[in-house]
Motif scaffolding. Structure first.
Motif, PDB file in Angstrom:
ATOM      1  N   ARG A 175      46.260  50.365  46.200  1.00 49.53           N
ATOM      2  CA  ARG A 175      46.227  51.657  45.506  1.00 49.53           C
ATOM      3  C   ARG A 175      46.950  52.742  46.300  1.00 49.53           C
ATOM      4  NH1 ARG A 175      41.152  54.141  42.165  1.00 49.53           N
ATOM      5  NH2 ARG A 175      42.225  55.977  41.358  1.00 49.53           N
ATOM      6  N   HIS A 218      52.845  50.003  45.615  1.00 48.33           N
ATOM      7  CA  HIS A 218      51.639  50.723  45.184  1.00 48.33           C
ATOM      8  C   HIS A 218      51.240  50.220  43.808  1.00 48.33           C
ATOM      9  CE1 HIS A 218      49.283  54.072  43.463  1.00 48.33           C
ATOM     10  NE2 HIS A 218      50.116  53.980  42.443  1.00 48.33           N
ATOM     11  N   ASP A 267      47.756  50.849  40.879  1.00 43.86           N
ATOM     12  CA  ASP A 267      46.424  51.303  40.494  1.00 43.86           C
ATOM     13  C   ASP A 267      45.989  50.432  39.326  1.00 43.86           C
ATOM     14  OD1 ASP A 267      44.141  52.524  39.588  1.00 43.86           O
ATOM     15  OD2 ASP A 267      45.034  54.504  39.292  1.00 43.86           O
ATOM     16  N   SER A 281      50.878  51.383  35.646  1.00 43.86           N
ATOM     17  CA  SER A 281      51.053  51.097  37.069  1.00 43.86           C
ATOM     18  C   SER A 281      51.120  49.589  37.308  1.00 43.86           C
ATOM     19  CB  SER A 281      49.894  51.704  37.864  1.00 43.86           C
ATOM     20  OG  SER A 281      50.024  51.430  39.242  1.00 43.86           O
ATOM     21  N   SER A 292      37.419  49.924  36.843  1.00 38.91           N
ATOM     22  CA  SER A 292      38.053  49.263  37.977  1.00 38.91           C
ATOM     23  C   SER A 292      37.668  47.788  38.067  1.00 38.91           C
ATOM     24  CB  SER A 292      37.668  49.978  39.277  1.00 38.91           C
ATOM     25  OG  SER A 292      38.283  49.358  40.389  1.00 38.91           O
TER      26      SER A 292
END
Length: 202
Positions: free
Chosen positions: A31, A39, A41, A47, A87
């Motif tokens: 993240r 990177h 997320d 992303s 998440s």
């Protein structure tokens, strides 16, 4: 040698997974992106898609992240539930759903759950609930994945390397070394099993 995307590579569970993937080309992501190749997320589909597009062709995805809120059930807020679900549960589901458009034929996904869905402790209702859901998701969706794509989930107990953080809240639990958990990730990526929950417990 396979090209393996490892999400959460800088965390203790990510490092455990990496110990079982050393013979492969591992592309790391997290993240923050700190110390990693990319990177990502996992709570954001765009992303995830951007990560896959940047990496190019790959054979496997290993996810070792899923943020969970901890509180007593009667005090858990809607926001805390939502954070955990977005998440630990939906984030991981989207790693797979988005990844189907990019992963090679006969590729594999390996997700993360956790022992608290079968060995509950106080304050961990959100973690236990989403871990149980991910275990069920993997067992069921394995029958629906196209192109001989496989999926498994590693369900570990607490790591020795993380005992200083979690030990106080897990009395009576026996931690296991990260290298042992790494073997479960290796088995998922390099084997032929699919739809399996790989428990790593003492």
């Amino acid at each position: 040698m396979k090209r393996v995307i490892l999400i959460g590579a800088q965390g203790k569970m990510g490092k455990a997974a990496l110990s079982g993937l050393r013979k492969h080309e591992v592309i790391t992501a997290s993240r923050s992106g700190d110390g990693c190749d990319f990177h990502v997320d996992i709570t954001n589909k765009e992303s995830i898609k951007a990560l896959y597009q940047k990496v190019g062709p790959f054979d496997a995805v290993v996810n070792t992240v899923g943020f969970c809120e901890y509180a007593q059930f009667e005090k858990m807020t809607e926001e805390q539930w939502d954070t955990t679900i977005q998440s630990k549960l939906l984030g991981q589901i989207n790693v797979v759903k988005v990844g189907l458009d990019f992963i090679k034929d006969s590729g594999s996904f390996t997700l993360i759950s956790g022992i608290l869905n079968v060995k509950p402790i106080p304050f961990a209702i959100a973690d236990a609930t989403t871990s149980g859901a991910i275990d069920t998701f993997v067992k069921c969706v394995a029958h629906e994945l196209p192109r001989n794509i496989r999926i498994n989930v590693v369900n570990p107990t607490v790591l020795e390397e993380a005992w200083d953080v979690y030990g106080e809240m897990m009395p009576g639990f026996q931690p296991v070394p990260g290298a042992l958990v790494g073997k479960a990730f290796e088995r998922s990526v390099d084997g032929f099993i699919s739809g399996q929950v790989l428990f790593v417990d003492a």
